[in-house]
Design an enzyme around this catalytic site. Structure first.
Site, PDB file in Angstrom:
ATOM      1  N   ASP A 102     -31.710  98.964   7.501  1.00 31.62           N
ATOM      2  CA  ASP A 102     -31.158  97.608   7.574  1.00 31.62           C
ATOM      3  C   ASP A 102     -31.221  97.154   9.040  1.00 31.62           C
ATOM      4  O   ASP A 102     -32.284  97.209   9.650  1.00 31.62           O
ATOM      5  CB  ASP A 102     -29.741  97.590   6.982  1.00 31.62           C
ATOM      6  CG  ASP A 102     -29.107  96.216   6.931  1.00 31.62           C
ATOM      7  OD1 ASP A 102     -29.469  95.416   6.039  1.00 31.62           O
ATOM      8  OD2 ASP A 102     -28.258  95.924   7.802  1.00 31.62           O
ATOM      9  N   HIS A 297     -31.198  98.012  -1.912  1.00 33.11           N
ATOM     10  CA  HIS A 297     -31.196  97.897  -0.457  1.00 33.11           C
ATOM     11  C   HIS A 297     -30.584  99.088   0.270  1.00 33.11           C
ATOM     12  O   HIS A 297     -30.938  99.366   1.416  1.00 33.11           O
ATOM     13  CB  HIS A 297     -30.440  96.625  -0.053  1.00 33.11           C
ATOM     14  CG  HIS A 297     -30.392  96.410   1.427  1.00 33.11           C
ATOM     15  ND1 HIS A 297     -31.522  96.171   2.178  1.00 33.11           N
ATOM     16  CD2 HIS A 297     -29.354  96.442   2.312  1.00 33.11           C
ATOM     17  CE1 HIS A 297     -31.182  96.029   3.450  1.00 33.11           C
ATOM     18  NE2 HIS A 297     -29.877  96.203   3.557  1.00 33.11           N
TER      19      HIS A 297
END
Length: 318
Positions: A102, A297
């Site tokens: 991320d 994610h």
């Protein structure tokens, strides 16, 4: 069983950083994303240690027990890269493999681009690298996605942190455990009159990779330390772009690996796919792109076994 230990280390950047670590051997730095902490690497720390590496996951600038300055402008990419690379000599190493997920991925990619002499390998999870844009990032995002794009919502001072701090545990439950409603655009857009968390559905049950105890840990961290400083990373998109003009056109030369989930909204759009298809132009020693099926994610937490195998194989090939 390998244990994770904790201590504070003063980075060469001058920031006193809390780190979690395990093992001995070549150094592997693990950089977390938003809204996370060292804890997002709990499965990798022990696996890498058992494979013969010194695995270190710091709370990055603004997060957890590291904390950081209040000034918004002190959260630029040069600051974040300085913190990460400044840990290398502080930990007694000459170089490191830098791994980021991320927001940690752009820090890892930039570390390899800025100081290839210190980074002997780089791995990005979820977020691929890209050349520096020819226009300010917020202008590019506004043009592509409109004012409702979540990173533009985060540019506001006070509003997003108030939303996230209203009920920290409930918000993190939605963000980490829920499914996003991304609509036809396929990107996170804040609904009119709503907030960032309205993008996500509250899950009836947590996914199997996220326990109530995990959620308790994250909630306690953000209840104590807040969201303002982590959000400052987003508020420096344009400032970071201005400060990195010297690297316009510079490639990422260390050996590299990209790992991404097939259901991750970050890479599911056409623009991201096109960029990944052209990565070899920007990252000439890209060793592999590993796609993880049925993965969203939160890559290394959702698929720890697969991520550990990919990391260890990459490290063994350096």
């Amino acid at each position: 069983m390998t244990e994770i230990s904790h201590r504070f280390v003063e980075s060469a950047s001058g920031l006193r950083m809390h780190v979690a670590e395990a093992g001995t051997g070549p150094l592997v730095l693990l950089l977390h994303g938003f809204p996370e902490s060292w804890y997002s690497w709990r499965h990798q720390l022990t696996a890498l240690a058992e494979a013969g590496y010194h695995a270190v996951a710091p709370d990055q600038r603004g997060y957890g027990r590291t904390g950081g300055p209040e000034e918004v402008e002190k959260y630029t990419i040069p600051h974040l890269v300085g913190d990460a690379l400044g840990l290398i000599p502080a930990l007694g190493a000459q170089d490191a493999v830098v791994v980021g997920h991320d927001w940690g991925a752009p820090v890892a990619w930039a570390s390899a681009q800025f100081r290839p002499d210190l980074v002997r390998g780089v791995v990005g999870l979820s977020v691929p690298p890209g050349p520096r844009s020819t226009a300010a990032p917020t202008a590019v995002l506004r043009h592509l996605f409109g004012e409702a794009y979540y990173m533009l919502y985060f540019q506001q001072r006070g509003v997003p942190e108030a939303e996230l701090q209203r009920d920290v545990r409930a918000g993190l439950r939605r963000l980490l455990g829920g499914r996003g409603e991304f609509g036809a655009a396929g990107v996170p857009l804040v609904p009119e009159g709503g907030g960032f968390l309205d993008i996500f559905r509250d899950p009836e049950v947590l996914p199997d990779w996220l326990t109530e105890e995990d959620l308790d840990f994250y909630a306690a961290e953000f209840e104590e330390h807040g969201f303002a400083r982590p959000l400052n990373w987003y508020r420096n998109l344009d400032r970071s772009w201005e400060l990195t003009a010297a690297w316009q056109g510079a490639r990422i030369t260390p050996p590299a690996l990209l790992v991404a989930g097939e259901r991750d909204v970050v890479v599911a759009n056409r623009a991201a796919q096109d960029g990944i298809d052209r990565l070899a132009e920007f990252v000439p020693d890209l060793r592999d792109v590993v796609w993880l099926p049925d993965t969203g994610h939160w890559t290394q937490q959702e698929r720890p076994k697969e991520v550990n195998e990919a990391l260890i194989a990459f490290l063994a090939g350096l």
